[in-house]
Design an enzyme around this catalytic site. Structure first.
Site, PDB file in Angstrom:
ATOM      1  N   GLU A  92      10.626 -16.809  -6.368  1.00 47.09           N
ATOM      2  CA  GLU A  92       9.773 -15.621  -6.293  1.00 47.09           C
ATOM      3  C   GLU A  92       9.595 -14.935  -7.642  1.00 47.09           C
ATOM      4  OE1 GLU A  92      11.097 -12.180  -3.995  1.00 47.09           O
ATOM      5  OE2 GLU A  92      13.168 -12.779  -4.259  1.00 47.09           O
TER       6      GLU A  92
ATOM      7  N   CYS B  23       0.842  -1.187   0.000  1.00 46.81           N
ATOM      8  CA  CYS B  23       0.000   0.000   0.000  1.00 46.81           C
ATOM      9  C   CYS B  23       0.882   1.244   0.000  1.00 46.81           C
ATOM     10  CB  CYS B  23      -0.928   0.106   1.203  1.00 46.81           C
ATOM     11  SG  CYS B  23      -2.194  -1.120   1.250  1.00 46.81           S
TER      12      CYS B  23
ATOM     13  N   ASN C 213      -3.079   3.416   4.502  1.00 43.95           N
ATOM     14  CA  ASN C 213      -2.083   2.349   4.502  1.00 43.95           C
ATOM     15  C   ASN C 213      -2.029   1.785   5.919  1.00 43.95           C
ATOM     16  OD1 ASN C 213       0.182   0.745   4.435  1.00 43.95           O
ATOM     17  ND2 ASN C 213       1.636   2.413   4.130  1.00 43.95           N
ATOM     18  N   GLY C 214      -2.242   0.479   6.060  1.00 45.19           N
ATOM     19  CA  GLY C 214      -2.194  -0.123   7.395  1.00 45.19           C
ATOM     20  C   GLY C 214      -3.372  -1.056   7.590  1.00 45.19           C
TER      21      GLY C 214
ATOM     22  N   LYS D  12      15.225 -16.551  -4.636  1.00 46.06           N
ATOM     23  CA  LYS D  12      15.260 -15.669  -5.815  1.00 46.06           C
ATOM     24  C   LYS D  12      14.586 -16.348  -6.989  1.00 46.06           C
ATOM     25  CE  LYS D  12      16.026 -12.734  -4.841  1.00 46.06           C
ATOM     26  NZ  LYS D  12      16.227 -11.861  -3.738  1.00 46.06           N
TER      27      LYS D  12
ATOM     28  N   LYS E  30       7.282  -4.873  -2.321  1.00 49.07           N
ATOM     29  CA  LYS E  30       8.668  -4.544  -1.981  1.00 49.07           C
ATOM     30  C   LYS E  30       8.823  -4.331  -0.488  1.00 49.07           C
ATOM     31  CE  LYS E  30      12.935  -3.505  -2.920  1.00 49.07           C
ATOM     32  NZ  LYS E  30      13.782  -4.684  -3.194  1.00 49.07           N
TER      33      LYS E  30
ATOM     34  N   GLU F 271      19.116 -18.370  -0.412  1.00 50.55           N
ATOM     35  CA  GLU F 271      18.810 -17.139  -1.143  1.00 50.55           C
ATOM     36  C   GLU F 271      18.621 -17.435  -2.636  1.00 50.55           C
ATOM     37  OE1 GLU F 271      17.725 -14.415  -0.522  1.00 50.55           O
ATOM     38  OE2 GLU F 271      18.200 -13.102  -2.185  1.00 50.55           O
TER      39      GLU F 271
ATOM     40  N   ARG G 180       6.413  -0.934  -4.082  1.00 51.46           N
ATOM     41  CA  ARG G 180       5.929  -1.527  -2.838  1.00 51.46           C
ATOM     42  C   ARG G 180       5.011  -2.721  -3.091  1.00 51.46           C
ATOM     43  NH1 ARG G 180       6.538   2.512   1.295  1.00 51.46           N
ATOM     44  NH2 ARG G 180       4.856   1.723   2.565  1.00 51.46           N
TER      45      ARG G 180
ATOM     46  N   TRP H  20      -2.683  -3.039  -1.693  1.00 48.73           N
ATOM     47  CA  TRP H  20      -2.298  -4.448  -1.675  1.00 48.73           C
ATOM     48  C   TRP H  20      -3.323  -5.121  -0.768  1.00 48.73           C
ATOM     49  CZ3 TRP H  20      -0.425  -8.305   1.671  1.00 48.73           C
ATOM     50  CH2 TRP H  20       0.231  -9.368   1.049  1.00 48.73           C
TER      51      TRP H  20
ATOM     52  N   HIS I 172      17.500 -37.806   4.502  1.00 52.45           N
ATOM     53  CA  HIS I 172      16.550 -38.083   5.591  1.00 52.45           C
ATOM     54  C   HIS I 172      15.115 -37.862   5.139  1.00 52.45           C
ATOM     55  CE1 HIS I 172      19.770 -38.774   8.408  1.00 52.45           C
ATOM     56  NE2 HIS I 172      20.386 -37.743   7.850  1.00 52.45           N
TER      57      HIS I 172
HETATM   58  C1  F6R Z   1      13.125 -11.236  -1.602  1.00 52.07           C
HETATM   59  C2  F6R Z   1      12.900 -10.027  -0.824  1.00 52.07           C
HETATM   60  C3  F6R Z   1      12.245 -10.175   0.493  1.00 52.07           C
HETATM   61  C4  F6R Z   1      12.810  -9.140   1.489  1.00 52.07           C
HETATM   62  C5  F6R Z   1      11.998  -9.180   2.787  1.00 52.07           C
HETATM   63  C6  F6R Z   1      12.534  -8.217   3.819  1.00 52.07           C
HETATM   64  O1  F6R Z   1      13.778 -10.935  -2.802  1.00 52.07           O
HETATM   65  O2  F6R Z   1      13.200  -8.939  -1.248  1.00 52.07           O
HETATM   66  O3  F6R Z   1      12.347 -11.464   0.986  1.00 52.07           O
HETATM   67  O4  F6R Z   1      14.158  -9.419   1.727  1.00 52.07           O
HETATM   68  O5  F6R Z   1      10.653  -8.871   2.504  1.00 52.07           O
HETATM   69  O6  F6R Z   1      12.439  -6.906   3.386  1.00 52.07           O
HETATM   70  P1  F6R Z   1      13.291  -5.765   4.070  1.00 52.07           P
HETATM   71  O7  F6R Z   1      14.732  -6.065   3.800  1.00 52.07           O
HETATM   72  O8  F6R Z   1      12.845  -4.495   3.423  1.00 52.07           O
HETATM   73  O9  F6R Z   1      12.983  -5.824   5.531  1.00 52.07           O
END
Ligand code: F6R
Length: 603
Positions: free
Chosen positions: A483, A2, A98-99, A480, A598, A476, A28, A74, A499
Site C-alpha cells: 500500500e 470525504c 460526505n456519503g 503494508k 484513512k 499484514e 481521511r 474522494w 500448489h
Molecule cells: C492499512 C489500513 C487499512 C485499515 C482498514 C480498516 O494500513 O489502514 O487496511 O486497516 O481500512 O480501517 P478501520 O480500522 O478504521 O476500520
C-alpha cells in the site's frame, strides 16, 4: 473518505476558519477540495482537484468571512476534477456532502423534467438541486426543506448547507455518515470528526441519523426528523491535539511507529492489575463461537486473534472481511460473540456488519481507537485501544494495539473457561508489561531495515510466507509494503506455495519468511528451502536461538524470544519499518498513498 467542515461566527480569515480545519481531515484521504464562504452578501466558491495546496494557491490570503463550508472529496461519482469537486451550488442552495446518494439517477431524471441542468457527474449536485427544488416549493422555512429532503433520499449523507436567503446561518444534517458539531464562544462549527474543530473548541456534540441542526454565531439548535427541538449531550475532547504534529519525523508513519512503545504502555496500563482487568473485560463465559469482522489491517489483527484464541482458549473463531460478512449467510446464535475491530470506528462495511449482528440479536464487542465513533457507540461492549490520533493512512500503532487487545481478550477467555487461574492471569499480564522495551529496541535498529530495503526496493514482486500466526503476520507485512511502496506483494501460507504459486519463484525473487511459532518452525524451514532451491532471495524474520543453521536465508532479522504472545508483536516492527524504508527509497507519498483513504466511509 470525504471530509466536511463548516464555520459560523466572527469575521475571521477563511484560512483559519475553513482551510486549517480541512487540513485536519487530510488523513481521511482525498483527491480534491473546495470551499464556499460568504462575502459581500453572497456565496463565493473555490474548488480544485488535487491537494489542498492547489486550493490555497487559488485563494487570496486576506479574505475574511463569518460563514463558510469546506470539503475534501474522494471521488465516487465522476472523476477527480474541479467541476466534480464540492461545494456544489444550485439555485439558492450551496452544499458539501460526505456519503453516497444511492437513488441519485432517479432523482436526477425527475429534476431534469423540472428544468434543472447539471454541470457535474456527482450525486451531490443532484442532492443540491433537490434542496433547491424543495426550497422553491416551501420558500420560507429552510428546516422544513431539509426535513422533506430526507424523505426523498436513499443512501448516506452528512451535509453542510448554506441557503442564499439566510447567510447568517449554517444548516447541517446526516444519515449514516459521521457528523459532529463543535460548540465555541461566539462561533460554532460542523465537521466529520473532532480533529477538525480542536483549533476552536474542545466541546462537541455527536449527531444522530436524520437530526437537523441550525447553527448561528451565538446559538445551535438541534431538531429531530419531525422538527421537534431536542437537547443533546455535550462531550469533551480529552486527547492532546499536539498529536497531529510530525514532531521532527519525516513522515507521520515513522512518528507513529516510534510511538508504539508509548501507546502500548498506555493501553496495557488499564489492564495490568488483575482485578482491574477482570472488571474492565466483558464476561465471555457464555460464548462457544467467535466471529471477528473487520477490514484490511484490522482484519489481519483479527487473524492473529483467531490463531491464539483457538489454540489457547479452545474456542472456534471465524475471521471475515466486513464487506463479505455483511452480505453472506452467517451461522450464529445466542452463544456467538461478534467482535468488530476498527481503528476509525467509521468503516462503512464494519458498521453494516455490526448492525446486521445486532438486528439478529447477537452480542457484539468493539475494539476501536476513535472514542465515540459510530462503532464505539453502537456495540454492546467497547474496548478502546489508546493509539491517539493516527494520521498516516497506513495503520501501524493502531494495528499493534488491536493485536494487544486480542491477546488480552484471549487471556480473559482462558480465565472464563477455567483454563488459567487468577494468579497465572496476573503473571501473564505482568509479562506483557515488558513488551514496550523490546519494541523500542527494535525500532531503534533502523540501519538494519534500511539495508534490507536497499536490497528489495527495485523489485516488482515480493512474497511473504509463514504458517499459522506467522502467516497472519505476513498478511499484514505484505499489505503494508504494497500500500505504501506500490510493489506487488502477496502473503501465502508457506505450505500452500507449491500448489501453484511456486511457479512464480525464480532467480532472485524476494521472499520474506516469518517464523515466530516454535511448534511448526521446522515445517516452515522446509518451505523456505523449497523456494531457495528455485533461486529465491530469502529474508527471514525470526526469534533468537530458534534456528542455528541459516544457510537457507540470505538475510536475517531476529527479534527477542520472550513468549508466544510477545514474539508476534515484536515481529511486526521490522515489517513496518522495512515497508517504510522501501517506500522512502521509491519516493512514494508515504503518509497519503494514492487511491487510499484513512477512513473508508463508503462501501
Ligand atoms: C492499512 C489500513 C487499512 C485499515 C482498514 C480498516 O494500513 O489502514 O487496511 O486497516 O481500512 O480501517 P478501520 O480500522 O478504521 O476500520
Amino acid at each position: 473518505m470525504c471530509g466536511i467542515v463548516g464555520y459560523v461566527g466572527k469575521k475571521i480569515s477563511i484560512q483559519k476558519s475553513l482551510i486549517d480545519n480541512l487540513k485536519a481531515l487530510e488523513y481521511r484521504g482525498y483527491d480534491s477540495s473546495g470551499i464556499a464562504y460568504v462575502l459581500d452578501n453572497k456565496v463565493n466558491i473555490v474548488k480544485k482537484a488535487g491537494r489542498i495546496s492547489n486550493l490555497e494557491e487559488n485563494i487570496k490570503e486576506d479574505i475574511v468571512s463569518n460563514l463558510g463550508i469546506a470539503h475534501t472529496r474522494w471521488a465516487t461519482h465522476g472523476d477527480a476534477t474541479d467541476i466534480n469537486s464540492h461545494p456544489h451550488k444550485v439555485g439558492k442552495v450551496t452544499i458539501v456532502h460526505n456519503g453516497i446518494i444511492e437513488n441519485y439517477l432517479e432523482l436526477k431524471s425527475k429534476l431534469i423534467k423540472e428544468g434543472y441542468t447539471f454541470q457535474s457527474a456527482t450525486d451531490t449536485e443532484v442532492a443540491c438541486a433537490l434542496l433547491d427544488y424543495l426550497k422553491k416549493q416551501n420558500n420560507n422555512n429552510n428546516l422544513e426543506v431539509i426535513k422533506e429532503f430526507q424523505t426523498y433520499i436513499e443512501g448516506s449523507y452528512a451535509l453542510g448547507i448554506i441557503f442564499d436567503d439566510d447567510l447568517e446561518t449554517l444548516y447541517a444534517t446526516k444519515n449514516d455518515s459521521p457528523l459532529i458539531i463543535g460548540l465555541g464562544k461566539e462561533e460554532n462549527l460542523i465537521a466529520s470528526d473532532v480533529s477538525a474543530i480542536t483549533n476552536f473548541t474542545k466541546k462537541y456534540v455527536i449527531i444522530d441519523n436524520k437530526e437537523i441542526i441550525k447553527l448561528s454565531k451565538d446559538k445551535v439548535l438541534f431538531y429531530n426528523n419531525k422538527l421537534q427541538e431536542i437537547t443533546k449531550d455535550i462531550s469533551e475532547v480529552n486527547w492532546n491535539i499536539d498529536n497531529q504534529d510530525k514532531c521532527g519525523y519525516d513522515h507521520y508513519m515513522l512518528k507513529e511507529i516510534n510511538e508504539e512503545p508509548l501507546v502500548f504502555r498506555n493501553t496495557l496500563n488499564d489492564f495490568l492489575n488483575v482485578d482491574d482487568f477482570l472488571t474492565k473485560m466483558p464476561n465471555l463465559n457464555k460464548y462457544n463461537k467467535i466471529h471477528i469482522v473487520a477490514c484490511g489491517s484490522a482484519m489481519h489483527a483479527g487473524l492473529i486473534g483467531k490463531y491464539i484464541m483457538e489454540n489457547d482458549a479452545n474456542i472456534e473463531v471465524l475471521v471475515e472481511v466486513a464487506s463479505e460478512y455483511r452480505y453472506k449467510k452467517v451461522f450464529y446464535d445466542e452463544k456467538t460473540l461478534v467482535i468488530l475491530i476498527s481503528q476509525s470506528g467509521e468503516t462503512a462495511d464494519t458498521i453494516a456488519s455490526l448492525r446486521k449482528a445486532k438486528a439478529d440479536g447477537i452480542d457484539t464487542l468493539g475494539i476501536v481507537n476513535v472514542v465515540s465513533s459510530t462503532i464505539a457507540r453502537e456495540v454492546d461492549h467497547i474496548l478502546y485501544i489508546k493509539a491517539g490520533v493516527e494520521v498516516a493512512v497506513a495503520t501501524t500503532k493502531a494495528y499493534l494495539l488491536q493485536v494487544l487487545m486480542l491477546i488480552l481478550l484471549n487471556l480473559k477467555l482462558q480465565y472464563d473457561r477455567d483454563l488459567i487461574t487468577k494468579d497465572k492471569l496476573q503473571e501473564l499480564l505482568l509479562d506483557l508489561k515488558k513488551t514496550p522495551n523490546y519494541l523500542q529496541e527494535l525500532i531503534t535498529d533502523e540501519k538494519k531495515y534500511s539495508a534490507i530495503a536497499k536490497k528489495i526496493y527495485q523489485d516488482e514482486d515480493i512474497f511473504f510466507i509463514g504458517r499459522g500466526i506467522d502467516y497472519a503476520i505476513g498478511m499484514e507485512g505484505s499489505l503494508k509494503l504494497k500500500e505504501i511502496s506500490y510493489i506487488h506483494s502477496e502473503a501465502y501460507q508457506a505450505g500452500e506455495l507449491k500448489h501453484g504459486t511456486i511457479s512464480l519463484i525464480s532467480d532472485k525473487t524476494k521472499v520474506i519468511a516469518i517464523i515466530t511459532d516454535k511448534d511448526i518452525y521446522l515445517k516452515t524451514i522446509s518451505n523456505i528451502k523449497e523456494v531457495k532451491a528455485r533461486g529465491a532471495y530469502v529474508i527471514l524474520i525470526t526469534i533468537d536461538d530458534l534456528i542455528n543453521d541459516f544457510e537457507f536465508a540470505n538475510e536475517i532479522i531476529k527479534v527477542k524470544d520472550i513468549n508466544k504472545y510477545i514474539n508476534p508483536l515484536l515481529a511486526i516492527i521490522p515489517l513496518q519499518l522495512i515497508s517504510y524504508e522501501v517506500a522512502k527509497l521509491r519516493n512514494c507519498d508515504i503518509d497519503k498513498p494514492r487511491n487510499l483513504a484513512k477512513s473508508v466511509t463508503v462501501e
